[in-house]
Design a protein around this motif. Structure first.
Motif, PDB file in Angstrom:
ATOM      1  N   LYS A 209       0.864  -1.193   0.000  1.00 13.40           N
ATOM      2  CA  LYS A 209       0.000   0.000   0.000  1.00 13.40           C
ATOM      3  C   LYS A 209       0.892   1.233   0.000  1.00 13.40           C
ATOM      4  CE  LYS A 209      -3.232  -2.403   2.934  1.00 13.40           C
ATOM      5  NZ  LYS A 209      -2.905  -2.770   4.295  1.00 13.40           N
ATOM      6  N   PRO A 211       2.363   5.031  -1.181  1.00  9.60           N
ATOM      7  CA  PRO A 211       1.710   6.310  -1.478  1.00  9.60           C
ATOM      8  C   PRO A 211       1.324   6.410  -2.964  1.00  9.60           C
ATOM      9  CG  PRO A 211       3.707   6.643  -0.199  1.00  9.60           C
ATOM     10  CD  PRO A 211       3.683   5.196  -0.576  1.00  9.60           C
ATOM     11  N   GLU A 212       0.320   7.246  -3.202  1.00  8.82           N
ATOM     12  CA  GLU A 212      -0.219   7.356  -4.574  1.00  8.82           C
ATOM     13  C   GLU A 212       0.846   7.671  -5.622  1.00  8.82           C
ATOM     14  OE1 GLU A 212      -3.578  10.030  -5.001  1.00  8.82           O
ATOM     15  OE2 GLU A 212      -4.591   8.907  -3.395  1.00  8.82           O
ATOM     16  N   ASP A 213       1.786   8.540  -5.272  1.00 10.57           N
ATOM     17  CA  ASP A 213       2.835   8.933  -6.238  1.00 10.57           C
ATOM     18  C   ASP A 213       3.643   7.720  -6.684  1.00 10.57           C
ATOM     19  OD1 ASP A 213       2.045  11.409  -5.666  1.00 10.57           O
ATOM     20  OD2 ASP A 213       3.926  12.092  -4.755  1.00 10.57           O
ATOM     21  N   GLU A 215       2.665   4.524  -6.468  1.00 14.31           N
ATOM     22  CA  GLU A 215       1.808   3.613  -7.233  1.00 14.31           C
ATOM     23  C   GLU A 215       1.723   4.060  -8.703  1.00 14.31           C
ATOM     24  OE1 GLU A 215      -1.859   2.696  -5.330  1.00 14.31           O
ATOM     25  OE2 GLU A 215      -2.710   1.836  -7.154  1.00 14.31           O
ATOM     26  N   LYS A 216       1.554   5.344  -8.883  1.00 17.12           N
ATOM     27  CA  LYS A 216       1.437   5.886 -10.237  1.00 17.12           C
ATOM     28  C   LYS A 216       2.720   5.606 -11.040  1.00 17.12           C
ATOM     29  CE  LYS A 216       0.074  10.286 -12.315  1.00 17.12           C
ATOM     30  NZ  LYS A 216       1.219  11.192 -12.485  1.00 17.12           N
ATOM     31  N   GLU A 319      -3.336   9.795   5.248  1.00 11.76           N
ATOM     32  CA  GLU A 319      -4.518  10.307   4.551  1.00 11.76           C
ATOM     33  C   GLU A 319      -5.009  11.646   5.070  1.00 11.76           C
ATOM     34  OE1 GLU A 319      -7.835   7.656   4.300  1.00 11.76           O
ATOM     35  OE2 GLU A 319      -6.536   5.926   4.024  1.00 11.76           O
ATOM     36  N   GLU A 322      -5.007  15.260   3.412  1.00 12.60           N
ATOM     37  CA  GLU A 322      -5.662  15.471   2.125  1.00 12.60           C
ATOM     38  C   GLU A 322      -7.173  15.370   2.194  1.00 12.60           C
ATOM     39  OE1 GLU A 322      -3.652  12.429  -0.071  1.00 12.60           O
ATOM     40  OE2 GLU A 322      -1.815  13.268   0.756  1.00 12.60           O
TER      41      GLU A 322
END
Ligand code: SF4
Ligand code: SF4
Length: 374
Positions: A209, A211-213, A215-216, A319, A322
């Motif tokens: 899991k 961070p979004e950055d 994963e992208k 989280e 944000e």
């Protein structure tokens, strides 16, 4: 026997009760074992206290009773926390044979050697004892799992050249971390000519899991590859790694892991560069580097769900800025109906003595209490 580099860690098996890991879902686990073996994998890793002391029993039901002995390799361990006398070593070992139903173990380990536990292993003469088990044919290969610095590892391997392998915590986040020092430990094991079995390649799910950055970034490079695959492949790409253990807890994880590990491709240079970037990003976001091993839980007099709380705390801090609202507070409140609250810690220190990551658990629990209970 086939030597694919993925091992099935039997410590986070699917459970019929979220709050009781000993209630193993045997039917689901059997399906997972069948798929694992069908896909050509053979290595299984259990231990005395995994799944609330029930993993070894489950191993008998899902594996040993159902497959010929030469179709799988089984590893288990003796933990210093459960032996007070020399007699205890044999009591546990014989009970392990009984629980698993095998006549010998392929791999047997002294569990979690570190500065404290080595005193117990020395005092109770476990180094000779494990060699004796091998001499008697009850164990094929002897080794130990290890959670401490490179200096002690060097000393143990120098004093005990009889050990045939070492199990180390290696993942891309801990590789150069000051706390775990995976790289230095790997180099010490390699210097001594000992093959390495990797534990915690996904750092207790932390690297599943990201961070979004991150994963992208991973998805842009290879859309079809899962996020945990990056972590497992990192560990498996090391030349001196003979096996990477993954504590698989459902069929999706198993299908994913076995999918890319059937025909394993080591990381290429571009992929390594992405991983180094990921490390920088992740390090800036994680507050409590708990792996979720749960070694701290059983001895806690206040029944505090330590790793569950740390996981919620980490997730909430990642989280909170944000989104303004997160569900973690509710999960926390629900858990405290069954388990002790973080604020109920009496500071006895039992948990910190057994934590392989050497975390200041008492201090972190105060942070958790301030965060969720205020
Ligand atoms: S120090 Fe706190 S959390 Fe740790 S075992 Fe004692 S009561 Fe439990
Ligand atoms: S606090 Fe330490 S012992 Fe407890 S689950 Fe986390 S890493 Fe494991």
């Amino acid at each position: 026997m086939n030597t694919k580099k993925l091992g099935f860690g039997l410590m986070r098996l699917p459970s019929l009760d979220d709050n009781d890991p000993s209630q193993i879902d045997l039917e689901e686990t059997k399906k997972m074992v069948d798929t694992f073996i069908e896909r050509g994998f053979t290595y299984f890793d259990t231990a005395w206290m995994y799944c609330g002391f029930n993993s070894e029993n489950a191993t008998k039901e899902v594996l040993v009773k159902r497959y010929p002995r030469d179709q799988y390799t089984l590893a288990t361990k003796l933990h210093s926390g459960f032996i007070q006398t020399k007699e205890d070593r044999d009591l546990i070992f014989n009970e392990q044979l009984n629980k698993t139903g095998v006549e010998y173990f392929d791999y047997y380990l002294l569990h979690d050697i570190n500065t404290h536990s080595i005193e117990v292993y020395n005092k109770l003469d476990c180094f000779h004892w494990i060699q004796e088990k091998k001499n008697q044919g009850l164990v094929k290969k002897i080794g130990f799992s290890y959670h401490d610095g490179p200096e002690l590892l060097d000393k143990v391997l120098t004093e005990h050249p009889e050990f045939e392998f070492v199990q180390l915590q290696i993942n891309y986040l801990d590789w150069d971390s000051a706390g775990v020092q995976s790289r230095q430990c790997y180099e010490v094991a390699t210097k001594h000519g000992k093959p390495v079995i990797v534990m915690e390649p996904v750092k207790g799910g932390t690297l599943a899991k990201v961070p979004e950055d991150v994963e992208k970034m991973f998805k842009e490079c290879a859309l079809e590859m899962s996020i945990p695959s990056w972590a497992i492949r990192f560990a498996a790409s090391l030349d001196n790694v003979m096996m990477v253990l993954s504590g698989m807890s459902d069929m999706d994880q198993l299908l994913d892991n076995t999918g890319y590990m059937m025909n394993f491709e080591p990381l290429n240079e571009k992929e390594y560069q992405l991983i180094y970037k990921a490390v920088d990003i992740i390090n800036s976001t994680i507050t409590v580097p708990c792996t979720g091993c749960a070694y701290c839980v059983d001895g806690c007099p206040m029944r505090i769900a330590i790793p569950k709380y740390f996981s919620l705390y980490n997730a909430d801090l990642q989280e909170i800025e944000e989104k303004g609202w997160t569900p973690q507070g509710e999960y926390y409140a629900n858990l405290t109906k069954t388990f002790g609250k973080a604020s109920e810690c009496i500071g006895c220190g039992q948990c910190e003595r057994v934590c392989p990551q050497h975390l200041p658990i008492i201090e972190y629990l105060q942070d958790v209490a301030n965060h969720f209970e205020k």
